[in-house]
Design an enzyme around this catalytic site. Sequence first.
Site, short mmCIF file in Angstrom:
data_model
loop_
_atom_site.label_atom_id
_atom_site.label_comp_id
_atom_site.label_asym_id
_atom_site.label_seq_id
_atom_site.Cartn_x
_atom_site.Cartn_y
_atom_site.Cartn_z
N LYS A 46 37.80 27.33 33.45
CA LYS A 46 38.40 28.53 32.86
C LYS A 46 38.41 29.63 33.93
O LYS A 46 37.46 29.74 34.73
CB LYS A 46 37.55 28.98 31.65
CG LYS A 46 37.88 30.35 31.09
CD LYS A 46 39.24 30.42 30.42
CE LYS A 46 39.58 31.84 29.97
NZ LYS A 46 41.00 31.97 29.58
N CYS A 129 47.31 36.18 35.42
CA CYS A 129 46.89 36.30 34.02
C CYS A 129 47.78 37.31 33.30
O CYS A 129 47.86 38.46 33.70
CB CYS A 129 45.44 36.71 33.90
SG CYS A 129 45.00 36.95 32.16
#
Length: 295
Positions: A46, A129
């Site tokens: 992650k 992101c």
Amino acid sequence: MTYKLPIKLYDVTFHNRLLNSAGCWCTTEQELTDLLESHCGGIVSKSCLFEPYKGNPHPRVFYNEVLSINSTGLANQGYLFYNNIGKEITKFKPYIISIGVKNIDETFKMIQSIEKNQYCDFIELNISCPNIIGKPILGYNISECLMFFSRLFSRKDHHAIINNTNKLKIGLKLPPYFDQVQLKEMSDIINTFPIKYICSINGMPNGLVLNEFHEKVIEPNDGIGGMGGCVAKPFGLSNVKSFRRLLPTLPIIGCGGISTKKDIEDYFSVGASLVQIGTQLIREGPSCFERLLKN
Ligand code: DHB
């Protein structure tokens, strides 16, 4: 079906060419163990931050047959967790730690600390992101990227590490580009620095999915988030094909809308060396790797 075969990137041998995409089935110790036990050829963590973070309110991930949308908000267990667990993972599979680039100074601290331990094979800097509210996507800001990489690759400790032959291996997770001029500008920057691979593409930012009652399907950010699944594939393919032409020798990990063998082969046909699987991994679980590798 060359994607079943091992592949060597620099000194790292991936067991086959299928990886999970950062963010998918790789946040908790249980999920990472599931990936270790699956047929994936390597593991990506992650995207982590310096400190553990709870992320955005639930529900924050939604998927159906054709798409996924998420605004997880960088929920993660802190980089030390992903670093320390690498001691075990790297005994069995190549391991990439994805770092969510939110704060540049913290990013440098994390890289420096991870380099010391060497419990991973690559660092994947996520400059794409879509869910940092109030922050633009770094990968869309060409001049900021230039400043960031200039600082990153001119650090004193970077040279010390290189001279010690403990070479940094840094890859980039890139956002989808929708314009050939942007692809060229980004390629020129990538070409200037010792970046070891690119992964293209991250989720498509700024999507909105509504249910049958015209209500948002994820809670954060007015229901707006990063999109994956079938809808991402044409853009993933065009980005990989363009980067292949612009950066002929740089390894590319293809990502975006892979759920079948044909999808994987399409990515290899435009120049990917490996692929990452996101939405389909969430839908099907880690057994997707075994299915895709079966005859
Ligand atoms: C998150 C989503 C992304 O697509 C990404 O690249 C990093 C983080 C998130 O919301 O957690």
